[in-house]
Design an enzyme around this catalytic site. Sequence first.
Site, mmCIF file in Angstrom:
data_model
loop_
_atom_site.group_PDB
_atom_site.id
_atom_site.type_symbol
_atom_site.label_atom_id
_atom_site.label_comp_id
_atom_site.label_asym_id
_atom_site.label_seq_id
_atom_site.Cartn_x
_atom_site.Cartn_y
_atom_site.Cartn_z
ATOM 1 N N GLU A 131 0.806 -1.241 0.127
ATOM 2 C CA GLU A 131 -0.029 -0.070 -0.035
ATOM 3 C C GLU A 131 0.928 1.368 0.089
ATOM 4 O O GLU A 131 0.519 2.088 -0.662
ATOM 5 C CB GLU A 131 -1.099 -0.033 1.192
ATOM 6 C CG GLU A 131 -2.069 -1.081 0.976
ATOM 7 C CD GLU A 131 -2.570 -1.537 2.289
ATOM 8 O OE1 GLU A 131 -3.426 -2.510 2.244
ATOM 9 O OE2 GLU A 131 -2.213 -0.914 3.417
ATOM 10 N N ASP A 191 -5.300 -4.828 10.433
ATOM 11 C CA ASP A 191 -6.450 -4.005 11.161
ATOM 12 C C ASP A 191 -5.971 -3.852 12.576
ATOM 13 O O ASP A 191 -6.139 -3.057 13.242
ATOM 14 C CB ASP A 191 -7.625 -4.327 10.756
ATOM 15 C CG ASP A 191 -8.104 -4.360 9.251
ATOM 16 O OD1 ASP A 191 -7.520 -3.439 8.451
ATOM 17 O OD2 ASP A 191 -8.733 -5.381 8.654
#
Length: 485
Positions: free
Chosen positions: A312, A470
């Site tokens: 990312e 997460d």
Amino acid sequence: MNIREWEFVYRESYDDICSSLDNVKGMFVAYNSNIDAIKHVSEEDISMLLAQVDQNEVQDKLFEYPRQIDSPSDLMARLIIAMRDGKAAEVPTNTTDIHEWLTDHLGFDNARMGGQAGIISNLLASIGQNVITYVPWLSAEQAEYFVDSDNLLFPVVEGDQLRLVRPRDAYDPQNKSKVNWILEFSKGMGVNFKGEHFIVPRDNRLIISSRPKWIRIEMVPELYERIPSLQANIDGALLAGYQMIKEKYEDGSTYMDYIDKAVNVIERLKEGNPNIRIHVEFTSIQNKLIRQSILKYIVKKHVHSLGLDTVEVANALNVLGYEELAYSVINKGENAIVSLFEGAVKLLKELELERVHVHSLGFYICVVAKDCPVSVLDHRKALLFASTTAASQALLGEIVSLESTVAGLDVPVSDKGHGDLGRLEDHLVNSGMCCMEDFENGCIRTPQYDAIVIPTKVVSEPVATVGIGDVISAAAFAGFLSKLK
């Protein structure tokens, strides 16, 4: 520090953050949750699925690299690519045909809470944090996957009053459930395709992300108007799911309409609490226009904190005009970690952020603005707490309480991660960016920014890998908030 010294600092930091978490009043978490249908695929499963498709078509798709899954051939091509490279991937599908095909030909092992906001909400609530969660498409079935607890609540408007109730009392009976497929695969698996054979290099997964037409990243107007009244309950917000924004919608609206709505929600949160900290959890976004727009119009200037993994970071750098650096980040060469560090610094400055947290297998890098109100030592404690929590998640498969996170302390610090950071140390010390003593304790101070680098705890045989990123970002952000002056 050597690994033994890191283990000591881990235990000290873990205890410190656990004792500080009560300093956090609460967090607002939005937008995306779904139901994850999970299947751990075997070599036999791959052979069986390949027998159901045109293998010549799959081979062509390998070269095309489908950015969206519209057919079983697209699916098999992306699964082979993910297994061959040993890299996690998330690819959208806008049709229910893929769900039906997998249900008919493969089936799933189990189902659980999915989606960044859903996973983060459950994790934070389970470790004792007060959470206000919001999902625009909360269905009866989806509500059952949220932790049933007094400290995880959903905002609803009844009459003119804003009320906080459990998700099971807040769903809209008209809403449908969003179901994603997670196809997990294991290191060492052998795959034969079109006369070629390869071995899967590491445990990972392919996520087939359902993007039905009714998905919207927005908030009902009556709730939007009352966001500032949440200020007594929250001092942080974790926002995710922006990847589901589309360029165009059937009703004529565009991505900018939904980006404007997202920014307006952030501004309303700040109106209620000017000192609130906003974290955005990034993810894989195939559409470059959407990726760039999220970074440019939502994250830049409006957000304090950004969480990303290595891929990312490269994707973000690519659309911000740093193509060469982006390529170096994903290159497997010796300087990849140096490029990753430099990329994190670029994101901090380019997006005008307070902190950028990069989680990679074996180490974390967190780059922090000089005016950040949390010290680098407290940042280090938060990162070590996050690593311990993530190790517990990988080891146990689920975090059910703050006490259950202690299991991660017994997971060893990664030798490989420690070695990777050694290469970064050589570069930073030799270039005069920091001294060896600074790097040894994981806290780097420069005139322009500060940085924290730590080796992480890695479970050799994880129970599951979905949602680990997460968990890392949520636990680190909670630790960060607990240390705000």
